[in-house]
Design a protein around this motif. Structure first.
Motif, PDB file in Angstrom:
ATOM      1  N   SER A 248      42.696  38.388 -42.224  1.00  0.00           N
ATOM      2  CA  SER A 248      42.232  39.645 -41.639  1.00  0.00           C
ATOM      3  C   SER A 248      40.745  39.838 -41.903  1.00  0.00           C
ATOM      4  N   THR A 249      40.183  40.832 -41.238  1.00  0.00           N
ATOM      5  CA  THR A 249      38.731  41.026 -41.274  1.00  0.00           C
ATOM      6  C   THR A 249      38.209  41.421 -42.648  1.00  0.00           C
ATOM      7  N   SER A 250      39.040  42.044 -43.497  1.00  0.00           N
ATOM      8  CA  SER A 250      38.546  42.514 -44.798  1.00  0.00           C
ATOM      9  C   SER A 250      38.175  41.373 -45.732  1.00  0.00           C
ATOM     10  N   TYR A 251      38.602  40.149 -45.412  1.00  0.00           N
ATOM     11  CA  TYR A 251      38.200  38.994 -46.218  1.00  0.00           C
ATOM     12  C   TYR A 251      36.702  38.734 -46.121  1.00  0.00           C
ATOM     13  N   ILE A 252      36.083  39.186 -45.031  1.00  0.00           N
ATOM     14  CA  ILE A 252      34.680  38.855 -44.757  1.00  0.00           C
ATOM     15  C   ILE A 252      33.800  39.976 -45.290  1.00  0.00           C
ATOM     16  N   SER A 253      33.525  39.906 -46.576  1.00  0.00           N
ATOM     17  CA  SER A 253      32.801  40.994 -47.233  1.00  0.00           C
ATOM     18  C   SER A 253      31.315  40.724 -47.404  1.00  0.00           C
ATOM     19  N   LEU A 254      30.900  39.474 -47.270  1.00  0.00           N
ATOM     20  CA  LEU A 254      29.501  39.130 -47.544  1.00  0.00           C
ATOM     21  C   LEU A 254      28.876  38.432 -46.348  1.00  0.00           C
ATOM     22  N   PHE A 255      27.883  39.070 -45.749  1.00  0.00           N
ATOM     23  CA  PHE A 255      27.137  38.495 -44.634  1.00  0.00           C
ATOM     24  C   PHE A 255      25.903  39.352 -44.410  1.00  0.00           C
ATOM     25  N   GLU A 256      25.032  38.891 -43.556  1.00  0.00           N
ATOM     26  CA  GLU A 256      23.861  39.670 -43.164  1.00  0.00           C
ATOM     27  C   GLU A 256      23.510  39.284 -41.737  1.00  0.00           C
ATOM     28  N   LEU A 257      23.020  40.231 -40.974  1.00  0.00           N
ATOM     29  CA  LEU A 257      22.564  39.987 -39.607  1.00  0.00           C
ATOM     30  C   LEU A 257      21.144  40.502 -39.500  1.00  0.00           C
ATOM     31  N   GLU A 258      20.238  39.626 -39.080  1.00  0.00           N
ATOM     32  CA  GLU A 258      18.822  39.975 -39.051  1.00  0.00           C
ATOM     33  C   GLU A 258      18.195  39.511 -37.730  1.00  0.00           C
ATOM     34  N   PRO A 259      17.122  40.176 -37.297  1.00  0.00           N
ATOM     35  CA  PRO A 259      16.392  39.684 -36.115  1.00  0.00           C
ATOM     36  C   PRO A 259      15.789  38.311 -36.408  1.00  0.00           C
ATOM     37  N   TYR A 260      15.817  37.446 -35.417  1.00  0.00           N
ATOM     38  CA  TYR A 260      15.230  36.111 -35.588  1.00  0.00           C
ATOM     39  C   TYR A 260      14.819  35.604 -34.212  1.00  0.00           C
ATOM     40  N   MET A 261      13.529  35.349 -34.053  1.00  0.00           N
ATOM     41  CA  MET A 261      12.985  34.902 -32.775  1.00  0.00           C
ATOM     42  C   MET A 261      13.453  35.850 -31.669  1.00  0.00           C
ATOM     43  N   SER A 262      14.052  35.318 -30.602  1.00  0.00           N
ATOM     44  CA  SER A 262      14.494  36.184 -29.507  1.00  0.00           C
ATOM     45  C   SER A 262      15.934  36.638 -29.676  1.00  0.00           C
ATOM     46  N   GLY A 263      16.581  36.247 -30.794  1.00  0.00           N
ATOM     47  CA  GLY A 263      17.975  36.599 -31.003  1.00  0.00           C
ATOM     48  C   GLY A 263      18.224  37.144 -32.400  1.00  0.00           C
TER      49      GLY A 263
END
Length: 555
Positions: free
Chosen positions: A191-206
């Motif tokens: 299930s989704t609660s397993y995914i506790s550590l991540f980061e999303l950041e701007p990078y180039m055009s994406g």
């Protein structure tokens, strides 16, 4: 009376009687398994399965956490599914592509958007965090392949539909998260609660999707700058878009419509052009004093064939290449440093006689005649057999070895005298927009074939040594990639379709009782998405001939 089934847990070496149909997730509590990090999948009879797998027959089981390769793959796949659904929720009907790994993370774009604002990135990340908090189950489903193909077409996932349509499957598995469907060629967490550590950041055009560090999964990978590698990826993706081969489904379609001959020709021509361009750059720098070309890259990157083809192009530019092997500068065996297991560490920089190497190179650059060493691998001793070398104004020294980009190797040689090249199978073609082909898988398949064909090594031998090989690369090669003057992508668009018929018989020899079976099974499934192709049109100068045989070069 409740029926039970006996399982053997390899983690603690004990047998347990489980209620028939118990899931591996439920069994985890019963067998009392705890590991240092998050448990995300389990090997069942040496085959990787989801924690939702239910046991109905006697089995061997072994729980896997995210510090192991298969565990990290499961975590990252699940994270990518959450990202894909979040993008769909924020931008309905938008198509997201995860292009390739870069800078210790994964670079992706949203098709049709030239760039993403900080606010848009924040909205996607916030939606991901909401999905994680809701603890939604990842549902694994299976249906006739034609039904799954139609389902993906209804959701406008032509890349996934074409992949399954051209892969000759009767039935296909897919995943659902709420109302969102996706496809992955490996298992996910429950299930989704397993995914506790991540980061999303701007990078180039994406965007850049950051993931846990495998050695310390409680922390994120520290990002690194890789502008030169990014440039190689950009050029390759642009080329794929121009020729209309974005994913494996497109490649399979080209094969079925009789266009593979052109794909082979164009792929080989692209590499030859790249090599010719590098030779031209060296020729320009030759006039400014470059006299040493250093070629580095990880295992099975095709360095040797690249060097031979580069030497041909250098001669076209009226430069005479002379090869030198770093192996001949090994210190005597008794002086070789040892690794953490007490074994001789031949991959260490300090297995080389750096002082003698630098002295010899400096003398050669001055025009002196130098007596060159030769290393006897049988006796473990350096020998001198009367091989003298002297270069002239038309000569460039070409040195191939894993330490070529390490500044310490050539510390006493002026930078203006050196030209540095990094060679690796950086990127070929993706399975679909959410499933990329790891560089390491590409190289491992090459090495499996070469080891079996030329070194009498079994698939078990190669697979069991691969983690050690990669540790050496992480320490001695990858930190110096960006030192290169140029990078050469040795991956060939059609190569995994060509390698499949050679790799499969080797992988099939791995018995199900062997620990290496899980990896062998994963690689066979991965290769099964590629249609077999006729490789007779592959030229004798192709880089793949280094692994398959039939090369016009001598090795």
């Amino acid at each position: 009376m409740e029926q039970t089934v006996k399982v053997f847990c390899k983690n603690n070496g004990q047998y347990f009687d489980l209620p028939m149909g118990t899931s591996l997730l439920e069994a985890q509590t019963i067998v009392g398994i705890q590991k240092p990090f998050l448990i995300v999948n389990c090997k069942v009879n040496n085959k990787t399965e989801s924690l939702n797998y239910r046991v109905y027959q006697p089995k061997d089981i072994e729980y896997v956490d995210i510090s192991e390769s298969s565990g990290m793959r499961t975590y990252v796949r699940s994270l990518c599914f959450i990202l894909a659904k979040a993008v769909s929720n924020v931008f309905p009907r938008a198509q997201m592509s995860i292009e390739h790994p870069i800078a210790k993370g994964y670079y992706g774009v949203i098709q049709g958007k030239e760039s993403l604002t900080d606010d848009e990135i924040w909205k996607i990340k916030s939606e991901m965090e909401r999905l994680v908090k809701e603890d939604l189950p990842f549902e694994a489903l299976e249906a006739e392949a034609k039904e799954v193909v139609e389902l993906f077409r209804q959701h406008h996932f032509e890349d996934k539909a074409l992949l399954l349509e051209t892969s000759d499957m009767l039935y296909a598995k897919y995943y659902r998260l709420g109302h969102y469907v996706d496809y992955f060629y490996g298992c996910l967490v429950p299930s989704t609660s397993y995914i506790s550590l991540f980061e999303l950041e701007p990078y180039m055009s994406g965007f850049m999707l950051r993931v846990p560090n495998r050695d310390n999964p409680d922390e994120l990978e520290s990002p690194i700058r890789q502008p030169k590698m990014q440039e190689v990826f950009n050029e390759h993706l642009s080329f794929l878009n121009i020729i209309g081969l974005d994913n494996v489904g497109d490649l399979n379609k080209a094969n079925r419509t009789g266009n593979m001959s052109n794909v082979v020709k164009v792929s080989e021509a692209l590499q030859e052009k790249s090599i010719a361009d590098i030779a031209t750059q060296i020729a320009k720098r030759f006039d400014d004093g470059v006299r040493i070309v250093l070629i580095s890259g990880p295992s099975s990157s095709g360095k040797t064939t690249f060097r031979k083809r580069l030497e041909v192009q250098l001669m076209v530019n009226r430069i005479r290449p002379v090869g030198i092997s770093l192996d001949d500068y090994f210190v005597n065996r008794v002086q070789t440093p040892r690794d953490e297991f007490g074994e001789y560490d031949y991959e260490s920089l300090y297995a080389l006689d750096l002082k003698q190497f630098n002295e010899d190179m400096a003398r050669l650059l001055k025009g002196d005649k130098v007596s060159m060493p030769s290393y006897n691998f049988t006796t473990g001793q350096r020998e001198y057999k009367g091989h003298d070398l002297q270069i002239n104004k038309h000569t460039v020294l070409v040195i191939e070895g894993i330490h070529g980009l390490n500044p310490e190797l050539t510390s006493s040689i002026p930078d203006k005298s050196k030209f540095l090249i990094y060679v690796s199978a950086l990127t070929a073609i993706s399975l679909d927009n959410h499933n990329w082909i790891p560089t390491t898988d590409n190289r491992l398949i090459r090495r499996l074939i070469r080891d079996y064909k030329y070194r009498n090594y079994s698939a078990i031998d190669t697979i069991s040594r691969w983690n050690s090989v990669r540790r050496g690369e992480d320490k001695w090669i990858f930190p110096f990639q960006e030192n290169a003057d140029v990078m050469f992508n040795s991956a060939i668009i059609y190569e995994l379709a060509a390698l499949r018929k050679y790799a499969e018989p080797i992988l099939m020899q791995v018995p199900k009782s062997a620990p290496e079976y899980a990896e062998a099974n994963r690689l066979m499934k991965f290769l099964s998405y590629f249609n077999y192709i006729n490789d007779k049109e592959m030229p004798p100068t192709s880089l793949l001939r280094e692994f398959l045989g039939g090369s016009s070069f001598k090795y």
